[in-house]
Write a protein that holds these residues in place. Structure first.
Motif, PDB file in Angstrom:
ATOM      1  N   UNK A 154       0.824  -1.209   0.000  1.00  0.00           N
ATOM      2  CA  UNK A 154       0.000   0.000   0.000  1.00  0.00           C
ATOM      3  C   UNK A 154       0.860   1.261   0.000  1.00  0.00           C
ATOM      4  N   UNK A 155       2.016   1.203   0.666  1.00  0.00           N
ATOM      5  CA  UNK A 155       2.915   2.348   0.645  1.00  0.00           C
ATOM      6  C   UNK A 155       3.357   2.690  -0.763  1.00  0.00           C
ATOM      7  N   UNK A 156       3.659   1.658  -1.561  1.00  0.00           N
ATOM      8  CA  UNK A 156       4.055   1.882  -2.956  1.00  0.00           C
ATOM      9  C   UNK A 156       2.898   2.468  -3.761  1.00  0.00           C
ATOM     10  N   UNK A 157       1.676   2.031  -3.463  1.00  0.00           N
ATOM     11  CA  UNK A 157       0.507   2.577  -4.158  1.00  0.00           C
ATOM     12  C   UNK A 157       0.299   4.054  -3.813  1.00  0.00           C
ATOM     13  N   UNK A 158       0.459   4.380  -2.538  1.00  0.00           N
ATOM     14  CA  UNK A 158       0.294   5.776  -2.110  1.00  0.00           C
ATOM     15  C   UNK A 158       1.307   6.672  -2.820  1.00  0.00           C
ATOM     16  N   UNK A 159       2.555   6.212  -2.895  1.00  0.00           N
ATOM     17  CA  UNK A 159       3.588   7.003  -3.571  1.00  0.00           C
ATOM     18  C   UNK A 159       3.217   7.237  -5.030  1.00  0.00           C
ATOM     19  N   UNK A 160       2.675   6.211  -5.682  1.00  0.00           N
ATOM     20  CA  UNK A 160       2.280   6.353  -7.088  1.00  0.00           C
ATOM     21  C   UNK A 160       1.153   7.371  -7.235  1.00  0.00           C
ATOM     22  N   UNK A 161       0.218   7.368  -6.304  1.00  0.00           N
ATOM     23  CA  UNK A 161      -0.897   8.318  -6.360  1.00  0.00           C
ATOM     24  C   UNK A 161      -0.382   9.750  -6.299  1.00  0.00           C
ATOM     25  N   UNK A 162       0.503  10.036  -5.345  1.00  0.00           N
ATOM     26  CA  UNK A 162       0.991  11.406  -5.196  1.00  0.00           C
ATOM     27  C   UNK A 162       1.938  11.810  -6.322  1.00  0.00           C
ATOM     28  N   UNK A 163       2.639  10.855  -6.898  1.00  0.00           N
ATOM     29  CA  UNK A 163       3.471  11.183  -8.065  1.00  0.00           C
ATOM     30  C   UNK A 163       2.613  11.641  -9.239  1.00  0.00           C
ATOM     31  N   UNK A 164       1.386  11.179  -9.264  1.00  0.00           N
ATOM     32  CA  UNK A 164       0.502  11.475 -10.396  1.00  0.00           C
ATOM     33  C   UNK A 164      -0.600  12.469 -10.034  1.00  0.00           C
ATOM     34  N   UNK A 165      -0.311  13.332  -9.076  1.00  0.00           N
ATOM     35  CA  UNK A 165      -1.163  14.480  -8.746  1.00  0.00           C
ATOM     36  C   UNK A 165      -2.520  14.107  -8.154  1.00  0.00           C
ATOM     37  N   UNK A 166      -2.634  12.921  -7.592  1.00  0.00           N
ATOM     38  CA  UNK A 166      -3.858  12.549  -6.899  1.00  0.00           C
ATOM     39  C   UNK A 166      -3.672  12.617  -5.400  1.00  0.00           C
ATOM     40  N   UNK A 167      -4.684  12.194  -4.665  1.00  0.00           N
ATOM     41  CA  UNK A 167      -4.551  12.066  -3.213  1.00  0.00           C
ATOM     42  C   UNK A 167      -5.348  10.861  -2.748  1.00  0.00           C
TER      43      UNK A 167
END
Length: 352
Positions: free
Chosen positions: A200-213
């Motif tokens: 889930x940590x890796x997923x969260x990082x991907x979300x913020x890299x792509x301007x989401x939250x």
């Protein structure tokens, strides 16, 4: 190096030897450690190796004066809130105004009174301790809420009221680990928790890299929100990144295949709950459909709605394949969906 002892360290900056001696004795008698600098320039040199808990600075010194030194200290983030007491025999209001304007906390007059020095210094240190405690709490709390929610909280604090619910267009991404229930029955809780946290940590990082939250965690997945002109593109890019990172993290002993669903539409964003416990979230049929698409996806599949496909348009970095009309649980009619895959160009562009 930073002072890690319980005893507080005070830096005294004064060009007069007798004043330095008197102030040092007052501070040492009050159980403070003392660093002594005979000029502002020397003080700045010493700060390369020391981080005092407070400063006592003479206003009038040759070269760089005390007010200029105070300003330079405040320009450094590490000393932005550190107590600074100015020492002076002057009674010029213009001096006081200049000193307070650059960040001085208080003044003590010459000749020095031990009672006044220790009382004012002690009061400033207590305020500084309270500030640092609040800052530690703020930093720790920030780990539990998204940057977007933190911004909303800060704005509402300034307005002294919570923002009203608002309707807006967003793109929703849901992820889910397939076979999580069976996996939880086979693995020790500590091993399961460690692997889920890493995933889930890796997923969260991907979300913020792509301007989401991240709106919320769902135990074995996340709900992410994207907005702005490129919301659908951002969500699709994020989903592909998540799948790629998941493949790189794959472990034969702890398989965690993912399914992802993405939909774009109108939602209502606002605070849900009571005054004692609030959750800022988005709700509506668009959220429900994105969750249903995630549930419909097979292992290692990204399923997107036709709206998302149309919003992305003819972008060679994505492949929307296997279009079909599917019956999604909870919907009266079939809807058109696609599977999202990267093409070679998109795969080469994703981070390793």
């Amino acid at each position: 190096m930073e002072n890690t002892q319980c005893q507080r360290t005070i830096m005294v900056v004064d060009d007069h030897r007798f004043s330095r001696m008197v102030l040092s004795r007052i501070l040492q008698a009050a159980d403070y450690q003392v660093l002594i600098a005979d000029s502002s320039e020397r003080a700045l040199e010493m700060l390369e190796e020391h981080i005092p808990d407070a400063f006592m600075i003479d206003v009038e010194m040759p070269g760089m004066g005390g007010i200029e030194l105070c300003q330079k200290l405040r320009e450094q983030p590490r000393f932005s809130m550190t107590p600074i007491l100015m020492v002076t025999a002057l009674e010029d209001p213009a001096v006081f105004r200049r000193a307070f304007a650059v960040g001085c906390d208080d003044f003590v007059d010459k000749p020095l009174s031990p009672l006044v020095v220790t009382a004012r210094l002690g009061g400033l240190l207590k305020k500084y301790d309270s500030f640092r405690e609040l800052e530690r709490v703020r930093v720790n709390l920030a780990r539990y809420i998204s940057p977007r929610v933190r911004q909303i909280i800060e704005r509402s604090a300034q307005m002294d009221e919570l923002p009203p619910p608002e309707e807006r267009e967003v793109c929703i991404l849901f992820s889910d680990i397939r076979g999580f229930t069976a996996l939880s029955q086979k693995l020790p809780p500590s091993v399961l928790f460690s692997n889920i946290s890493q995933q889930l940590g890796a997923q969260v990082d991907a979300v913020y890299r792509n301007r989401g939250y991240v709106d919320k965690f769902g135990g074995d997945g996340i709900m992410a929100v994207f907005d702005g002109d490129s919301m659908a593109w951002d969500a699709c890019r994020c989903a592909l990144e998540i799948m790629q990172v998941a493949a790189e993290m794959a472990n034969e002993d702890v398989p965690m295949p993912l399914g992802i669903g993405i939909h774009q539409g109108r939602v209502v964003a606002g605070n849900i709950g009571s005054g004692k416990h609030l959750d800022y979230s988005v709700i509506g049929n668009s959220v429900n459909l994105a969750a249903r698409l995630c549930g419909y996806a097979h292992s290692q599949d990204i399923v997107v709605s036709d709206i998302v496909c149309q919003a992305v348009g003819e972008d060679r970095r994505f492949r929307f394949v296997d279009p079909c009309y599917a019956r999604i649980r909870g919907l009266p009619e079939r809807i058109k969906i696609y599977r999202l895959e990267p093409n070679e160009e998109a795969s080469a562009a994703l981070p390793s």
